[in-house]
Write an enzyme that holds these catalytic residues in place. Sequence first.
Site, mmCIF file in Angstrom:
data_model
loop_
_atom_site.group_PDB
_atom_site.id
_atom_site.type_symbol
_atom_site.label_atom_id
_atom_site.label_comp_id
_atom_site.label_asym_id
_atom_site.label_seq_id
_atom_site.Cartn_x
_atom_site.Cartn_y
_atom_site.Cartn_z
ATOM 1 N N GLN A 108 58.438 80.013 49.008
ATOM 2 C CA GLN A 108 59.188 79.064 48.180
ATOM 3 C C GLN A 108 58.583 77.668 48.320
ATOM 4 O OE1 GLN A 108 63.029 81.205 50.074
ATOM 5 N NE2 GLN A 108 63.463 79.206 49.211
ATOM 6 N N ASP A 111 54.060 73.169 49.569
ATOM 7 C CA ASP A 111 53.311 72.218 50.407
ATOM 8 C C ASP A 111 51.859 72.632 50.676
ATOM 9 O OD1 ASP A 111 53.508 74.212 52.402
ATOM 10 O OD2 ASP A 111 55.349 73.331 53.197
ATOM 11 N N HIS A 126 57.988 79.031 43.638
ATOM 12 C CA HIS A 126 58.553 77.780 43.123
ATOM 13 C C HIS A 126 57.461 76.863 42.576
ATOM 14 C CE1 HIS A 126 62.578 78.329 45.508
ATOM 15 N NE2 HIS A 126 62.469 79.141 44.474
ATOM 16 N N CYS A 138 54.173 72.929 24.600
ATOM 17 C CA CYS A 138 53.496 73.161 23.312
ATOM 18 C C CYS A 138 52.522 74.324 23.406
ATOM 19 C CB CYS A 138 52.800 71.894 22.817
ATOM 20 S SG CYS A 138 51.251 71.528 23.677
ATOM 21 N N CYS A 168 49.613 65.513 27.847
ATOM 22 C CA CYS A 168 49.131 66.828 27.404
ATOM 23 C C CYS A 168 47.937 66.641 26.472
ATOM 24 C CB CYS A 168 50.266 67.551 26.682
ATOM 25 S SG CYS A 168 49.725 69.061 25.861
ATOM 26 N N CYS A 171 48.960 67.903 22.676
ATOM 27 C CA CYS A 171 49.936 67.268 21.781
ATOM 28 C C CYS A 171 50.240 65.820 22.149
ATOM 29 C CB CYS A 171 51.230 68.080 21.734
ATOM 30 S SG CYS A 171 52.240 67.920 23.217
ATOM 31 N N GLY A 210 62.514 81.048 57.643
ATOM 32 C CA GLY A 210 62.744 79.663 57.235
ATOM 33 C C GLY A 210 63.317 79.462 55.843
ATOM 34 N N SER A 212 66.954 79.694 53.501
ATOM 35 C CA SER A 212 68.404 79.827 53.621
ATOM 36 C C SER A 212 68.985 80.641 52.478
ATOM 37 C CB SER A 212 69.042 78.436 53.678
ATOM 38 O OG SER A 212 68.747 77.740 52.482
ATOM 39 N N ASN A 236 66.910 83.806 61.468
ATOM 40 C CA ASN A 236 67.632 82.540 61.281
ATOM 41 C C ASN A 236 68.443 82.224 62.528
ATOM 42 O OD1 ASN A 236 70.372 83.700 61.148
ATOM 43 N ND2 ASN A 236 69.602 84.690 59.298
HETATM 44 ZN ZN LIG Z 1 51.702 69.559 24.691
#
Ligand SMILES: [Zn+2]
Length: 276
Positions: A108, A111, A126, A138, A168, A171, A210, A212, A236
């Site tokens: 998750q 880093d 994540h 787009c 971007c 666009c 690590g 939760s 845990n």
């Molecule tokens: Zn775009």
Amino acid sequence: MKAIKEIINEGLQRQRRNNITFLTGAGISSASGIPTYRGVDGIWIKGTKFYKPESFGTFMHFHHHPKEVWQYTFFRKKMFAEATPNSAHYDLVDIEKLLQERFHLITQNIDYLHQRAGSKNIYEIHGNLREMRCSDECSKAVYSMPEEIPLKAHDEDLTSDEMGLLVCPKCGEITRPNILWFDECYNERNFKLDTTLRIAKNTSLLMILGSSGATNLPNKLVQQTLRYGGFVIDVNLEDNMFTENFKDKKNYHSYRATVSEFLKVFNEELERYETA
Ligand SMILES: [Zn+2]
């Protein structure tokens, strides 16, 4: 109840659905000096002084304050760059060398410490802070964050030239970091939703280090491993959302230990398995 060593051993022995999978969360990086999101010292709060993660870490917040969120992004990149992997990160690298293709690491964390330690088979559910994409979606394109922009101190703003690098190319809309915010959904393209669910299905032993369990996909992964007969060991020191959701399941084990205490036990069993 089975002893933890027995469970590890049984998980390692299994030939069918034999992935050995680690799921890691912010807790594994706290020994590297990176505060966990939800602690009192949470970095969202520290970074922005006045927002709770649930409101700051949202697309809605980005939509209204894109510059502030980008400045905060470069501040976090700096914090991560200045941290170094700790022994738990390195232990996982050694475990991967022994288990090879059986080993999967679902994290998750954004880093990059697992990669810097040397882990290879990583799924960042994540997202990450190396990439950005169009905030207007787009296209499906993902771009590298421009390296010309220097990492920022806590109170250092992005210049307008720097902001100009964050548009971007297709666009002209502003880009956004390729991470998952609290008001967004998991998907395969950016967050490996289907791939990690398939890994969890074929996992004989899923270990949680690590985390939760406050987000949705990690819970689904646990559910998936349990449904297909795998064991889950949640390392845990206190009850969390996983304990809340799975404590009654036969193959779910909440193991009260620190990550390093657990990895020591795991490595002993792994060594026994390898030499058997
Ligand atoms: Zn775009």
